[in-house]
Design a protein around this motif. Structure first.
Motif, PDB file in Angstrom:
ATOM      1  N   ALA A  66      -4.089   0.595  10.179  1.00 40.99           N
ATOM      2  CA  ALA A  66      -3.511  -0.650   9.677  1.00 40.99           C
ATOM      3  C   ALA A  66      -1.991  -0.638   9.707  1.00 40.99           C
ATOM      4  O   ALA A  66      -1.364  -1.688   9.591  1.00 40.99           O
ATOM      5  CB  ALA A  66      -3.993  -0.914   8.248  1.00 40.99           C
ATOM      6  N   LEU A  67      -1.380   0.539   9.858  1.00 39.34           N
ATOM      7  CA  LEU A  67       0.079   0.604   9.928  1.00 39.34           C
ATOM      8  C   LEU A  67       0.607  -0.236  11.093  1.00 39.34           C
ATOM      9  O   LEU A  67       1.650  -0.881  10.985  1.00 39.34           O
ATOM     10  CB  LEU A  67       0.537   2.056  10.084  1.00 39.34           C
ATOM     11  N   LEU A  68      -0.135  -0.256  12.185  1.00 38.18           N
ATOM     12  CA  LEU A  68       0.271  -1.066  13.333  1.00 38.18           C
ATOM     13  C   LEU A  68      -0.091  -2.531  13.130  1.00 38.18           C
ATOM     14  O   LEU A  68       0.711  -3.423  13.385  1.00 38.18           O
ATOM     15  CB  LEU A  68      -0.390  -0.539  14.610  1.00 38.18           C
ATOM     16  N   LYS A  69      -1.299  -2.776  12.636  1.00 37.35           N
ATOM     17  CA  LYS A  69      -1.757  -4.154  12.455  1.00 37.35           C
ATOM     18  C   LYS A  69      -0.920  -4.899  11.428  1.00 37.35           C
ATOM     19  O   LYS A  69      -0.633  -6.083  11.564  1.00 37.35           O
ATOM     20  CB  LYS A  69      -3.232  -4.168  12.027  1.00 37.35           C
ATOM     21  N   ALA A  70      -0.542  -4.197  10.365  1.00 36.98           N
ATOM     22  CA  ALA A  70       0.166  -4.852   9.268  1.00 36.98           C
ATOM     23  C   ALA A  70       1.609  -5.174   9.612  1.00 36.98           C
ATOM     24  O   ALA A  70       2.252  -5.962   8.921  1.00 36.98           O
ATOM     25  CB  ALA A  70       0.112  -3.973   8.021  1.00 36.98           C
ATOM     26  N   SER A  71       2.125  -4.584  10.663  1.00 31.18           N
ATOM     27  CA  SER A  71       3.533  -4.793  11.006  1.00 31.18           C
ATOM     28  C   SER A  71       3.830  -6.250  11.336  1.00 31.18           C
ATOM     29  O   SER A  71       4.968  -6.712  11.207  1.00 31.18           O
ATOM     30  CB  SER A  71       3.923  -3.900  12.190  1.00 31.18           C
ATOM     31  N   ALA A 105       1.755  -7.963   4.009  1.00 31.13           N
ATOM     32  CA  ALA A 105       1.317  -6.587   3.813  1.00 31.13           C
ATOM     33  C   ALA A 105       2.477  -5.633   4.120  1.00 31.13           C
ATOM     34  O   ALA A 105       3.067  -5.702   5.195  1.00 31.13           O
ATOM     35  CB  ALA A 105       0.126  -6.274   4.706  1.00 31.13           C
ATOM     36  N   VAL A 106       2.778  -4.783   3.152  1.00 35.04           N
ATOM     37  CA  VAL A 106       3.823  -3.772   3.323  1.00 35.04           C
ATOM     38  C   VAL A 106       3.181  -2.415   3.100  1.00 35.04           C
ATOM     39  O   VAL A 106       2.671  -2.135   2.006  1.00 35.04           O
ATOM     40  CB  VAL A 106       4.976  -3.980   2.324  1.00 35.04           C
ATOM     41  N   VAL A 156       0.865  -1.179   0.000  1.00 28.86           N
ATOM     42  CA  VAL A 156       0.000   0.000   0.000  1.00 28.86           C
ATOM     43  C   VAL A 156       0.903   1.230   0.000  1.00 28.86           C
ATOM     44  O   VAL A 156       1.621   1.471   0.973  1.00 28.86           O
ATOM     45  CB  VAL A 156      -0.948   0.018   1.215  1.00 28.86           C
ATOM     46  N   VAL A 157       0.846   1.989  -1.079  1.00 26.42           N
ATOM     47  CA  VAL A 157       1.778   3.096  -1.274  1.00 26.42           C
ATOM     48  C   VAL A 157       1.059   4.427  -1.066  1.00 26.42           C
ATOM     49  O   VAL A 157       0.020   4.676  -1.686  1.00 26.42           O
ATOM     50  CB  VAL A 157       2.387   3.045  -2.692  1.00 26.42           C
TER      51      VAL A 157
END
Length: 265
Positions: free
Chosen positions: A131-136, A141-142, A122-123
């Protein structure tokens, strides 16, 4: 090499007024009468709507407002082998949705959960997206936040594509762009159109593109007989962006890609 088809999904009237873009379409798919689709749809109803999209051809599809971004799931599902999804979006679209529903804010989480894509990048996502926290913790997912320098984003994209291999599916929500380059009904980022076009060039030079879609149109009020000045200006701005995005995708596709990644019906 044959060029990809250009599909326009008339999810509402937002694209109908982009006359120059409409002239470039090979196929126009009319969903205007489909209720229960904007923002959120029951999965069983969504499956019925997908039947109406089967006449589309492999290529580049304009979906209308971001309210219908979950239609991307249909076009991704037709790609084989599984593609890497590169999403340009100010929102991750990785929220949770109610059981039995697919939404414009949850479709990415669902295609990941269902194993429809190898990985999702996701750019330009908002630095405040939850989602920045969840995707870590999810290696599939990047998320590249909007405050990351352009050159750093480019290097991460190239590295991820080199590792993953195989085809790429590009999905673009124009709310990733600054208000100078696009007009949407959602909060927007500040990526420039030139930066987006550069990303497409880099992707096409690194991996074959199996499909692409574009959404984020200015939502046209259905009960308005005449456009006001705001509608005219914002629709015109989006058409300019759409045509430049389309021209870049066609150029890159013709140079580096093959239309050989579609599941047989």
């Amino acid at each position: 090499m044959a060029l990809p088809a250009v599909n326009i999904v008339r999810s509402d009237e937002s694209l109908s007024f982009q006359k120059n873009l409409m002239k470039k379409a090979n196929f126009i798919l009319d969903l205007k009468g489909a209720t229960g689709l904007r923002f959120c749809s029951e999965k069983k109803y969504f499956m019925k709507v997908k039947q109406n999209l089967k006449s589309s051809k492999p290529g580049i599809t304009f979906l209308g407002p971001a309210d219908f971004h979950h239609l991307s799931a249909h076009f991704i599902d037709r790609i084989s082998p599984k593609p890497v999804l590169i999403l340009f979006d100010h929102h991750s679209d990785m929220l949770e949705s109610p059981n039995g529903y697919v939404t414009c804010g949850s479709w990415v989480a669902q295609v990941l959960a269902e194993g429809k894509v190898k990985k999702c990048l996701v750019v330009g996502v908002s630095s405040g997206d939850e989602a920045l926290l969840k995707a870590s913790s999810d290696c599939r997912a990047v998320l590249l936040p909007e405050d990351l320098p352009h050159d750093k984003m480019v290097s991460v994209i190239v590295e991820e594509l080199m590792k993953s291999g195989g085809p790429v599916y590009i999905s673009i929500d124009k709310d990733v762009l600054s208000q100078k380059d696009a007009a949407t009904n959602w909060d927007q980022g500040f990526m420039s159109l030139d930066e987006l076009l550069d990303f497409i060039e880099v992707i096409g030079a690194t991996a074959p593109i199996a499909g692409a879609d574009v959404c984020g149109e200015w939502r046209v009020p259905v009960d308005r007989v005449f456009f006001n000045r705001e509608d005219v200006e914002k629709t015109g701005l989006n058409e300019q962006a759409n045509i430049k995005i389309l021209e870049k995708l066609l150029k890159v596709w013709q140079k580096n890609s093959k239309i050989a990644y579609v599941k047989p019906e």
